[in-house]
Scaffold this motif. Sequence first.
Motif, PDB file in Angstrom:
ATOM      1  N   GLY A  31       0.796  -1.221   0.000  1.00 56.08           N
ATOM      2  CA  GLY A  31       0.000   0.000   0.000  1.00 56.08           C
ATOM      3  C   GLY A  31       0.832   1.277   0.000  1.00 56.08           C
ATOM      4  O   GLY A  31       0.302   2.363  -0.232  1.00 56.08           O
ATOM      5  N   TYR A  32       2.120   1.186   0.281  1.00 57.53           N
ATOM      6  CA  TYR A  32       2.955   2.396   0.245  1.00 57.53           C
ATOM      7  C   TYR A  32       4.361   2.151  -0.281  1.00 57.53           C
ATOM      8  O   TYR A  32       5.049   3.079  -0.692  1.00 57.53           O
ATOM      9  CB  TYR A  32       3.052   3.023   1.653  1.00 57.53           C
ATOM     10  N   PHE A  33       4.811   0.899  -0.282  1.00 55.38           N
ATOM     11  CA  PHE A  33       6.203   0.625  -0.635  1.00 55.38           C
ATOM     12  C   PHE A  33       6.299   0.261  -2.117  1.00 55.38           C
ATOM     13  O   PHE A  33       5.679  -0.700  -2.576  1.00 55.38           O
ATOM     14  CB  PHE A  33       6.731  -0.524   0.222  1.00 55.38           C
ATOM     15  N   LEU A  34       7.076   1.051  -2.885  1.00 51.17           N
ATOM     16  CA  LEU A  34       7.181   0.799  -4.326  1.00 51.17           C
ATOM     17  C   LEU A  34       8.291  -0.189  -4.654  1.00 51.17           C
ATOM     18  O   LEU A  34       8.182  -0.943  -5.614  1.00 51.17           O
ATOM     19  CB  LEU A  34       7.437   2.116  -5.070  1.00 51.17           C
ATOM     20  N   GLY A  35       9.357  -0.177  -3.866  1.00 53.71           N
ATOM     21  CA  GLY A  35      10.435  -1.121  -4.135  1.00 53.71           C
ATOM     22  C   GLY A  35      11.778  -0.587  -3.718  1.00 53.71           C
ATOM     23  O   GLY A  35      11.897   0.521  -3.173  1.00 53.71           O
ATOM     24  N   SER A  36      12.803  -1.415  -3.959  1.00 56.15           N
ATOM     25  CA  SER A  36      14.161  -1.050  -3.583  1.00 56.15           C
ATOM     26  C   SER A  36      15.132  -1.479  -4.670  1.00 56.15           C
ATOM     27  O   SER A  36      15.019  -2.572  -5.213  1.00 56.15           O
ATOM     28  CB  SER A  36      14.540  -1.753  -2.266  1.00 56.15           C
ATOM     29  N   ILE A  37      16.050  -0.582  -4.972  1.00 57.43           N
ATOM     30  CA  ILE A  37      17.131  -0.958  -5.881  1.00 57.43           C
ATOM     31  C   ILE A  37      18.306  -1.380  -5.003  1.00 57.43           C
ATOM     32  O   ILE A  37      18.938  -0.543  -4.350  1.00 57.43           O
ATOM     33  CB  ILE A  37      17.539   0.230  -6.779  1.00 57.43           C
ATOM     34  N   VAL A  38      18.528  -2.696  -4.969  1.00 56.31           N
ATOM     35  CA  VAL A  38      19.651  -3.205  -4.182  1.00 56.31           C
ATOM     36  C   VAL A  38      20.872  -3.220  -5.102  1.00 56.31           C
ATOM     37  O   VAL A  38      21.134  -4.180  -5.822  1.00 56.31           O
ATOM     38  CB  VAL A  38      19.363  -4.612  -3.622  1.00 56.31           C
ATOM     39  N   SER A  39      21.574  -2.092  -5.094  1.00 60.62           N
ATOM     40  CA  SER A  39      22.698  -1.945  -6.026  1.00 60.62           C
ATOM     41  C   SER A  39      23.985  -2.290  -5.290  1.00 60.62           C
ATOM     42  O   SER A  39      24.713  -1.420  -4.841  1.00 60.62           O
ATOM     43  CB  SER A  39      22.736  -0.513  -6.556  1.00 60.62           C
ATOM     44  N   TYR A  40      24.226  -3.608  -5.190  1.00 60.36           N
ATOM     45  CA  TYR A  40      25.394  -4.076  -4.444  1.00 60.36           C
ATOM     46  C   TYR A  40      26.669  -3.750  -5.225  1.00 60.36           C
ATOM     47  O   TYR A  40      27.647  -3.303  -4.654  1.00 60.36           O
ATOM     48  CB  TYR A  40      25.242  -5.583  -4.226  1.00 60.36           C
ATOM     49  N   ALA A  41      26.621  -3.958  -6.535  1.00 56.24           N
ATOM     50  CA  ALA A  41      27.782  -3.642  -7.385  1.00 56.24           C
ATOM     51  C   ALA A  41      27.715  -2.166  -7.793  1.00 56.24           C
ATOM     52  O   ALA A  41      26.634  -1.618  -8.027  1.00 56.24           O
ATOM     53  CB  ALA A  41      27.773  -4.528  -8.625  1.00 56.24           C
ATOM     54  N   ASN A  42      28.860  -1.533  -7.893  1.00 59.26           N
ATOM     55  CA  ASN A  42      28.887  -0.121  -8.265  1.00 59.26           C
ATOM     56  C   ASN A  42      28.275   0.129  -9.642  1.00 59.26           C
ATOM     57  O   ASN A  42      27.608   1.136  -9.855  1.00 59.26           O
ATOM     58  CB  ASN A  42      30.328   0.409  -8.236  1.00 59.26           C
ATOM     59  N   GLU A  43      28.503  -0.803 -10.569  1.00 64.58           N
ATOM     60  CA  GLU A  43      27.957  -0.647 -11.931  1.00 64.58           C
ATOM     61  C   GLU A  43      26.432  -0.536 -11.894  1.00 64.58           C
ATOM     62  O   GLU A  43      25.833   0.155 -12.721  1.00 64.58           O
ATOM     63  CB  GLU A  43      28.365  -1.833 -12.825  1.00 64.58           C
ATOM     64  N   LEU A  44      25.814  -1.247 -10.944  1.00 59.65           N
ATOM     65  CA  LEU A  44      24.347  -1.203 -10.867  1.00 59.65           C
ATOM     66  C   LEU A  44      23.872   0.127 -10.264  1.00 59.65           C
ATOM     67  O   LEU A  44      22.792   0.612 -10.601  1.00 59.65           O
ATOM     68  CB  LEU A  44      23.830  -2.404 -10.066  1.00 59.65           C
ATOM     69  N   LYS A  45      24.704   0.719  -9.406  1.00 58.72           N
ATOM     70  CA  LYS A  45      24.367   2.064  -8.896  1.00 58.72           C
ATOM     71  C   LYS A  45      24.283   3.033 -10.074  1.00 58.72           C
ATOM     72  O   LYS A  45      23.428   3.918 -10.120  1.00 58.72           O
ATOM     73  CB  LYS A  45      25.429   2.560  -7.896  1.00 58.72           C
ATOM     74  N   THR A  46      25.196   2.868 -11.024  1.00 56.81           N
ATOM     75  CA  THR A  46      25.189   3.734 -12.208  1.00 56.81           C
ATOM     76  C   THR A  46      24.055   3.360 -13.161  1.00 56.81           C
ATOM     77  O   THR A  46      23.286   4.221 -13.601  1.00 56.81           O
ATOM     78  CB  THR A  46      26.561   3.643 -12.917  1.00 56.81           C
ATOM     79  N   ALA A  47      23.913   2.059 -13.467  1.00 55.75           N
ATOM     80  CA  ALA A  47      22.916   1.631 -14.457  1.00 55.75           C
ATOM     81  C   ALA A  47      21.487   1.910 -13.993  1.00 55.75           C
ATOM     82  O   ALA A  47      20.667   2.401 -14.766  1.00 55.75           O
ATOM     83  CB  ALA A  47      23.097   0.139 -14.756  1.00 55.75           C
ATOM     84  N   ALA A  48      21.178   1.616 -12.728  1.00 60.26           N
ATOM     85  CA  ALA A  48      19.784   1.723 -12.292  1.00 60.26           C
ATOM     86  C   ALA A  48      19.480   3.063 -11.625  1.00 60.26           C
ATOM     87  O   ALA A  48      18.374   3.578 -11.732  1.00 60.26           O
ATOM     88  CB  ALA A  48      19.437   0.570 -11.344  1.00 60.26           C
ATOM     89  N   LEU A  49      20.462   3.619 -10.907  1.00 58.96           N
ATOM     90  CA  LEU A  49      20.190   4.822 -10.105  1.00 58.96           C
ATOM     91  C   LEU A  49      20.852   6.073 -10.674  1.00 58.96           C
ATOM     92  O   LEU A  49      20.739   7.159 -10.093  1.00 58.96           O
ATOM     93  CB  LEU A  49      20.677   4.597  -8.661  1.00 58.96           C
ATOM     94  N   LYS A  50      21.571   5.914 -11.796  1.00 61.92           N
ATOM     95  CA  LYS A  50      22.234   7.051 -12.467  1.00 61.92           C
ATOM     96  C   LYS A  50      23.248   7.757 -11.560  1.00 61.92           C
ATOM     97  O   LYS A  50      23.462   8.979 -11.681  1.00 61.92           O
ATOM     98  CB  LYS A  50      21.210   8.083 -12.991  1.00 61.92           C
ATOM     99  N   VAL A  51      23.863   7.013 -10.653  1.00 61.36           N
ATOM    100  CA  VAL A  51      24.965   7.593  -9.889  1.00 61.36           C
ATOM    101  C   VAL A  51      26.159   7.679 -10.840  1.00 61.36           C
ATOM    102  O   VAL A  51      26.563   6.662 -11.405  1.00 61.36           O
ATOM    103  CB  VAL A  51      25.336   6.713  -8.666  1.00 61.36           C
ATOM    104  N   PRO A  52      26.734   8.875 -11.065  1.00 58.25           N
ATOM    105  CA  PRO A  52      27.837   8.993 -12.027  1.00 58.25           C
ATOM    106  C   PRO A  52      29.016   8.099 -11.634  1.00 58.25           C
ATOM    107  O   PRO A  52      29.452   8.121 -10.477  1.00 58.25           O
ATOM    108  CB  PRO A  52      28.231  10.473 -11.954  1.00 58.25           C
ATOM    109  N   ALA A  53      29.517   7.339 -12.589  1.00 57.54           N
ATOM    110  CA  ALA A  53      30.643   6.434 -12.323  1.00 57.54           C
ATOM    111  C   ALA A  53      31.844   7.222 -11.801  1.00 57.54           C
ATOM    112  O   ALA A  53      32.585   6.750 -10.932  1.00 57.54           O
ATOM    113  CB  ALA A  53      31.014   5.664 -13.590  1.00 57.54           C
ATOM    114  N   GLU A  54      32.029   8.452 -12.302  1.00 58.28           N
ATOM    115  CA  GLU A  54      33.178   9.270 -11.863  1.00 58.28           C
ATOM    116  C   GLU A  54      33.044   9.646 -10.383  1.00 58.28           C
ATOM    117  O   GLU A  54      34.036   9.756  -9.666  1.00 58.28           O
ATOM    118  CB  GLU A  54      33.289  10.580 -12.661  1.00 58.28           C
ATOM    119  N   LEU A  55      31.795   9.895  -9.950  1.00 60.56           N
ATOM    120  CA  LEU A  55      31.569  10.254  -8.550  1.00 60.56           C
ATOM    121  C   LEU A  55      31.994   9.089  -7.640  1.00 60.56           C
ATOM    122  O   LEU A  55      32.644   9.289  -6.602  1.00 60.56           O
ATOM    123  CB  LEU A  55      30.095  10.592  -8.326  1.00 60.56           C
TER     124      LEU A  55
END
Lengths: 412, 412
Positions: free
Chosen positions: B293-317
């Motif tokens: 009813g309120y929780f949409l989900g979680s991106i479990v970005s264990y690998a750094n590449e997934l932080k970039t691919a799914a969450l758009k965290v800049p690889a350079e950052l």
Amino acid sequence: MKVELIVIGSEVLSGHTVNTNLSFIGQTLDRAGYTLSRETVLPDNHEDLKSGFAEALKRSDLVVAAGGLGPTIDDVTRHAAAEVFESSFHFNETVAKHLRERFGEKFPTVEDQAAVPEKAIPLLNNVGTAPGLIFQEGKGTLILMPGIPAEMCPILTEQVLPFLKKKFPLKEQIYRRSLHFFELSENVVDGVLRTLVQKYPKVDFGIYPGMGVVSVTLAAKAKSASDADLLLRKPYSALEEHFATNCFKSDSGQIEEAVQKLFIEKGWTLSCAESCTGGAVAARITQHSGSSGYFLGSIVSYANELKTAALKVPAELIQEKGAVSEEVVSSMVKGALDLTGSDFALAVSGIAGPLGGTPEKPAGLVWCAVQHKDGEPHLWKLNHHLPRQLVILRSVNSLLSNLILYSKQYNV
Amino acid sequence: MKVELIVIGSEVLSGHTVNTNLSFIGQTLDRAGYTLSRETVLPDNHEDLKSGFAEALKRSDLVVAAGGLGPTIDDVTRHAAAEVFESSFHFNETVAKHLRERFGEKFPTVEDQAAVPEKAIPLLNNVGTAPGLIFQEGKGTLILMPGIPAEMCPILTEQVLPFLKKKFPLKEQIYRRSLHFFELSENVVDGVLRTLVQKYPKVDFGIYPGMGVVSVTLAAKAKSASDADLLLRKPYSALEEHFATNCFKSDSGQIEEAVQKLFIEKGWTLSCAESCTGGAVAARITQHSGSSGYFLGSIVSYANELKTAALKVPAELIQEKGAVSEEVVSSMVKGALDLTGSDFALAVSGIAGPLGGTPEKPAGLVWCAVQHKDGEPHLWKLNHHLPRQLVILRSVNSLLSNLILYSKQYNV
């Protein structure tokens, strides 16, 4: 020798806190050769503790207790134990110094926490404030530890175990070996065990079913590990060979340990797309140190929109087939492979319940998928009428089991 | 009346299985007014069980036991109990019929599972094969239930509780109310409790610390809920008002229950971006029915590449600041808001340990973030030297606590 454990806490008896101390203490003592013959949980009540300690000390050579050592009003363990050993309290300078060094000169409960029964040896607590205590005069040996796991665990392994090995050196101990099987029924495993029991009378067999996993423990008393090996090796191999396809090895009995070992050995990577398990697959995997060596991550797409946004599951497909369907998990597993670039992916979508079921798709219906990046998906469904948390647990175990089975075709 | 529980299982004593039955049975009985005065865990051993049952029946009016009722070789509970009650076995047609209906005419262990002590009433098991048993002649009342939670839970709630209410109607029972506090130290709460104890001598206070959450239980004996309310209302309100900012209410004491209630009331949605917690935030949230009813989900970005691919965290950052940094969690929380469109998001990145730490970023260092879609992020760090699973648990509690605190500015 007889060893027993007393866990102290009214909150444990009223079910408000899950007693994880038994598991940690039981396992640690068992591995060191001091298998528990009994555990008792008692309330934070002076009289109950006094009679509980006295009874246990009569029955057993060693009594280990955890809980109720803190400075708060409901903590009465120290005083009950001191009465049993007829000991008065004194202010212990070592404990006080150790507390002041860590919490500052003005630490408010230092008077209380440094009051140690004269007949007891304090065990310094490097995490929290309450020291452990060892009583060993006259009435037997009673060891008190704090109940908070983060404080208790290091005191047990770093101070209590060395004390026990010195005070109670063991001639014989119990050696155990475990084997675990997935996707096998308890009855089938039991049938084989019954023939082994006849053939190996010196070995004790235990069988423990757990939501899709059956564990078997073989135990034997021996003077050394090599003597134990002579007793255990044959029945262990017989069991392993009989159920070779469904067997996994893991110290904790948790299947993700076997997955981690396999994937790291092979250099494979894994990702997940979870819906009804809500992150439980990823959480089980990542509770183990070293999991970052193969696990890339999980897209927990609880909402359908997130299945589309992150995993590219077509919105029309969800609309047409429903989120809990063969087609949607198939699309989810493909989405996880594409997004993460992992070698293998798992996907799961179901109705964890108790709400949300329909006659066609009842609570407990769970669709699962596993796929290799260059292979075809394997899809299967579960349908267990269980409470919500067990539907999730059963699904996690099934996903990890089928990952091992499916990966065998790539295991060359 | 005195009630005690006996849990049977060598695998529990050796720490191989966590004893969750105590928590469920303790809570269920406590709510019905039958608070446990003791729990004992005994091995699957005929003599230990026999003496354990006999002792407990002497001490208490009612003994409830779970475990060791199955058809496998290590299950001896039925036989030990039958000896205590001096009862022979007979073949019970009702049990046999119920087993055959569910598992087929040729069910292999029907002879064994339908063998019921003459002096016991069987409790039909609708999930598994082993029936429960009630003994109540002569020596007191002993109730045996299967040890597998999925089988035990319905037998306890649907059959045992109604039996108890009839056999042991209660004049007075213990009523409890709990309050939970986040981000407060146990010492601070204890100080206030000590003044309340003096003022309200008829109320029992218990205080239970747990990884960033402190729970307080107030208990009073009374004939009715309204009598109990007269005793408990004032100290409860005093405590609630004293710590209003840090207080949350939840039946289970789990903070995500309070989050769920708040978010559903407000119509807010939530998403997460997890790294070191590895899905544990999402798994905690989704173990509760209604969380969709309120929780949409979680991106479990264990690998750094997934932080970039799914969450758009800049690889350079990530390259420049490291995955465990204020800047990266800030980018992760923004990424979760953008991807999911949720009202609020949580993000977390840290070193769960024990491996992976450096002198600058030690194991236990965890960066956290919470942000509203239209607001500025709140960022904070934790640094606890704890075992891996407790670093994760502490982080989950801190994230959920700070979500409640942060959301207050939007709570209009």
